[in-house]
Design an enzyme around this catalytic site. Structure first.
Site, PDB file in Angstrom:
ATOM      1  N   SER A  74      43.815  42.366  51.434  1.00 41.10           N
ATOM      2  CA  SER A  74      44.398  42.596  50.106  1.00 41.10           C
ATOM      3  C   SER A  74      45.587  43.550  50.132  1.00 41.10           C
ATOM      4  O   SER A  74      46.479  43.451  49.291  1.00 41.10           O
ATOM      5  CB  SER A  74      43.337  43.139  49.141  1.00 41.10           C
ATOM      6  OG  SER A  74      42.742  44.306  49.668  1.00 41.10           O
ATOM      7  N   ASP A 107      42.543  53.410  44.205  1.00 41.00           N
ATOM      8  CA  ASP A 107      41.109  53.253  43.946  1.00 41.00           C
ATOM      9  C   ASP A 107      40.302  53.645  45.184  1.00 41.00           C
ATOM     10  O   ASP A 107      39.220  53.113  45.430  1.00 41.00           O
ATOM     11  CB  ASP A 107      40.795  51.805  43.528  1.00 41.00           C
ATOM     12  CG  ASP A 107      41.212  50.813  44.624  1.00 41.00           C
ATOM     13  OD1 ASP A 107      41.688  51.261  45.692  1.00 41.00           O
ATOM     14  OD2 ASP A 107      41.065  49.595  44.420  1.00 41.00           O
ATOM     15  N   HIS A 145      43.041  50.783  47.995  1.00 39.27           N
ATOM     16  CA  HIS A 145      44.352  50.137  47.865  1.00 39.27           C
ATOM     17  C   HIS A 145      45.449  51.180  47.620  1.00 39.27           C
ATOM     18  O   HIS A 145      45.158  52.322  47.288  1.00 39.27           O
ATOM     19  CB  HIS A 145      44.303  49.097  46.745  1.00 39.27           C
ATOM     20  CG  HIS A 145      43.323  47.997  47.030  1.00 39.27           C
ATOM     21  ND1 HIS A 145      42.052  47.984  46.482  1.00 39.27           N
ATOM     22  CD2 HIS A 145      43.398  46.924  47.841  1.00 39.27           C
ATOM     23  CE1 HIS A 145      41.407  46.927  46.935  1.00 39.27           C
ATOM     24  NE2 HIS A 145      42.192  46.268  47.766  1.00 39.27           N
TER      25      HIS A 145
END
Lengths: 238, 238
Positions: B11, B188, B191
C-alpha cells in the site's frame, strides 16, 4: 493488461505530477486499474508538438495495445500574442486548428481504438502574467498572453472537437466559473494551483467516465485486499 | 526511448501518487526523462506478491527494453504479528527473505539489465495502530504490528540486499532519525504523511543517483523549451 491513459500537452501537462497535480490525481485514482503515461512538453505549441509527435509517443503505448485514452491539451502557448515577449510561441488560430486535427489524425491512425479527449487552453489572468514576465506589475506594460486570445483558441479547439465528434473539456469556461479563479486556480496567471488542478482533474474524471473509463467500470488488475479471504488467502490467486 | 522506473510494493507504493506522494514526486522530477510505472498492491505480503508477479508486471516494461530500475518495497505486511488481528498477512521471517530473493530472481531473469533497489519496511507507531485497528486507544489492547517486528524484517531485508549486492534503502532506520516521526512521518502508525513520503522520496532519489539515474545524467526526451532558439525555433527539431 492495465489500460493506459496518455497525457499529451504543454507545461500544464508536464507539471501535472507536482503536488496536487491533475495527472498524479489520475494515477492515484486508477492505481489498481490503469497506467497514466506523462507526455508533457513545457513551452510547446501545436506546431512543435506535431513535429515531435512520433518521438514523443515512443513507449507510450504497450506493444499491440492501444491506450484507452489520450488527452490533447495545447493552445496556451499557441495563444501567446504575436507581437509580445513570447511571440515565438505564437501559432495563428487557423494553423492551431489544423495542427490539432493533424495530432488527432496521428492518434487515429496509430491507435485506432484510443479515445481522444481535447482540452481547451485555460483562462489567463493578465496582471499576473505581466508580473511573471517583467518582475513588476506596471499596468502600462502589455501581457504576453490575454484572456481574450486564450478564449478565441478555446473556441477554436471546441470547434475542432465538434467537427471530429471528440469529447472536449472547455477548461477556459469551466475555470472562470470558480470564485477568484484568477488567483485561486492560477498560480501565475497561466499555470494551475492545486485548486486549479482539482478543477481540471474533476473534469477529466467526468469525461473519462462518459466514455466508460471509471473506478466502477474498469476491472482491478489483481485481487483487492478486501476481497482476499483471511481464512484462505491463497484462494484469491488461483 | 524514455527509461522506466517501476515501483513494486504494497500500500505504501499503491498510495505513492496521492498528494505529496513519493511516486508522484519521482514522476514529477523525471517528467522529461523517464516514465514511472506504478505497481502497488495494498495489503500484499511477499508471498502474495510472488504469486502474482508475472501478472503484476504485464505492460510494466516496454517491448525489448528493460526498465532502468525497479523498487521492491515489501515487508510491512509480512511483519504483521502472527497472533493478532492481521495474522493472515503474516509471513515468517525466513520465508520473507526467500520470497524477496525469488522476486529479485524473477526480475534478474526477465529484466537482466534492470537495477533492483530494495526498500525495508517502515517503522511502526503502535498506539496509532491500535487506534486504527480498534477505533480506540485502550492501552491494554495489542497492536497488530510492532516496531520491533518491523525492525527485524528491515534487518532481514538488509541482509538479503547485502547477500545479493543490491542497493537498499533502510527506511525503518532513516525515518526514526526524524523528530516526532511517529506522527510527523506516519499518518496511522504505518502509512506515510506527505512529510514521510518526502523522506522516502529523498532516499530513492539518492539511491537512483548512485546508480546513474539522475536529473543530471538522464538525457531529456525532446528539446527543452529553454534550449529552443526564439529566433529560429524549428531548428531544435531538425
Amino acid at each position: 493488461m492495465r489500460p493506459r491513459l496518455v497525457l499529451f500537452g504543454d507545461s500544464i501537462t508536464e507539471m501535472s505530477f507536482a503536488d496536487g497535480g491533475w495527472g498524479a490525481g489520475l494515477a492515484d485514482r486508477f492505481a489498481r486499474q490503469a497506467d497514466v503515461v506523462l507526455r508533457g512538453l513545457s513551452g510547446y505549441n501545436t506546431r512543435w508538438a506535431l513535429k515531435v509527435l512520433p518521438r514523443a509517443m515512443e513507449g507510450a503505448a504497450a506493444a499491440g495495445a492501444d491506450p484507452a485514452a489520450v488527452t490533447v491539451f495545447f493552445g496556451a502557448n499557441d495563444a501567446a500574442l504575436p507581437d509580445q515577449k513570447q511571440a515565438h510561441q505564437h501559432v495563428p488560430l487557423g494553423e492551431y486548428q489544423s495542427n490539432l486535427r493533424a495530432i488527432c489524425g496521428y492518434f487515429k491512425e496509430h491507435w485506432p481504438s484510443t479515445a481522444i479527449i481535447l482540452i481547451t487552453p485555460p483562462p489567463i489572468y493578465e496582471p499576473a502574467r505581466i508580473l511573471d514576465m517583467y518582475g513588476d506589475d506596471d499596468p502600462s506594460r502589455q501581457p504576453e498572453r490575454t484572456n481574450e486570445a486564450a478564449g478565441a483558441y478555446a473556441q477554436a479547439c471546441m470547434a475542432v472537437a465538434k467537427e471530429l465528434d471528440y469529447p472536449v473539456i472547455d477548461i477556459w469556461t469551466k475555470m472562470q466559473e470558480f470564485p477568484d479563479w484568477q488567483t485561486a486556480a492560477l498560480s501565475d496567471g497561466l499555470h494551475f494551483t492545486p485548486a486549479g488542478n482539482k478543477i481540471l482533474f474533476n473534469e477529466v474524471v467526468k469525461r473519462l467516465a462518459s466514455i466508460g473509463i471509471s473506478l466502477e467500470k474498469l476491472p482491478s488488475d489483481l485481487p483487492l485486499f478486501h476481497d482476499i479471504d483471511p481464512k484462505d488467502p491463497m484462494k484469491a490467486f488461483d
